[in-house]
Design an enzyme around this catalytic site. Sequence first.
Site, mmCIF file in Angstrom:
data_model
loop_
_atom_site.group_PDB
_atom_site.id
_atom_site.type_symbol
_atom_site.label_atom_id
_atom_site.label_comp_id
_atom_site.label_asym_id
_atom_site.label_seq_id
_atom_site.Cartn_x
_atom_site.Cartn_y
_atom_site.Cartn_z
ATOM 1 N N LEU A 125 0.842 -1.204 0.000
ATOM 2 C CA LEU A 125 0.000 0.000 0.000
ATOM 3 C C LEU A 125 0.870 1.245 0.000
ATOM 4 O O LEU A 125 1.659 1.459 0.918
ATOM 5 C CB LEU A 125 -0.902 -0.001 1.231
ATOM 6 C CG LEU A 125 -1.796 1.233 1.413
ATOM 7 C CD1 LEU A 125 -2.879 1.270 0.346
ATOM 8 C CD2 LEU A 125 -2.425 1.248 2.805
ATOM 9 N N HIS A 229 6.051 2.343 11.528
ATOM 10 C CA HIS A 229 6.630 3.540 10.921
ATOM 11 C C HIS A 229 5.622 4.680 11.049
ATOM 12 O O HIS A 229 4.413 4.475 10.980
ATOM 13 C CB HIS A 229 6.908 3.228 9.447
ATOM 14 C CG HIS A 229 7.742 4.240 8.739
ATOM 15 N ND1 HIS A 229 7.231 5.437 8.300
ATOM 16 C CD2 HIS A 229 9.048 4.228 8.365
ATOM 17 C CE1 HIS A 229 8.184 6.123 7.689
ATOM 18 N NE2 HIS A 229 9.296 5.408 7.722
#
Length: 343
Positions: A125, A229
């Site tokens: 993604l 992240h």
Amino acid sequence: MLVIRSIVASDLDALIDLATQVGGGMTTLKPDRKMLGDRVECAVASFAETIPPHERDYMFALEDTTNGRLAGVCAIKGAVGLTEPFYNYRIGTLVHSSRELNVFTRMETLYLSNDLTGSTELCSLFLQPDYRVGYNGKWLSKSRFLFIAQFQQLFTEKIIAEMRGYLLEDGTSPFYEGLGRHFFKMDFNHVDGLTAMGKKSFIAELMPRQPLYVDYLPQSAREVIGQVHRSTLPARKLLEQEGMHYDGYVDIFDAGPVLQGRVSDLRSVRDSVLRVAAEGRPDGETECLLVSNTKLHDFRMVLAQTTIEGAQVALSAQELALLHCQAGDTVRTLSLNVRKNNG
């Protein structure tokens, strides 16, 4: 307008350009022509149903039809670990006790695991930074679930998503520096690149098979286990809203969490509805809907601000054209936002 569609061979150059912006930690989108070329070829074969379901890698392109630009991508792998090893760390617990000393301790451990082999995986993604506005990111992420809802028979009951682990501003992985470097003797980006190319035999050759005590790791490494992240936080939230959860599996290099769930429990599978497309302007109060056609060989999806009347959904001529549909065709619909109960 924007449309999500099955990727085609002519998208390769644009996909490579997009991959240069991804950065470290996402092994499925490296700017390597051979690797991405193979993935696109596999995706085209997947939509054409010329390879077995467990070998398929469905890649979707978010295209801006006003300029032909590839605004984003996402993908679904039919099953992982059947043609090459799929490793994770499973977080476990070991108990040490001594009645004589009246000591009882519980210690977290990391086990090298292949437990998730055979699962369907959501991956790859990525949305171009200048398209990260409005509902674009949410739509791109959820589009995969609507595809799964339409073609449930092609996927396993367990579905997983490996999330990018926490990295410092310079791209350094605290977890890798605290653990992996001791065994691999190379930089994180190099190891990340080898994995992206499918060269994974070194993992089994170099990583210890016995449990690793988490408390032996430096604090900087312990703190990021299961953390994502910074740019991945919204993606994690969306997957959790869909019904996926973290259950103690992490990536072996950056310790990013692996979310998992059951296809039958996914919101999109439960709540999406097959309707009949009707051409016309929406009349009355509208809602934001994901609308897809039902064609595996030419899958397409739009985000429409429209109305539902009985078994019909109102779509403009342009939206029907983007879906490669016409009035009277069956489409699958899903509200973009979770409806709240009033009771």
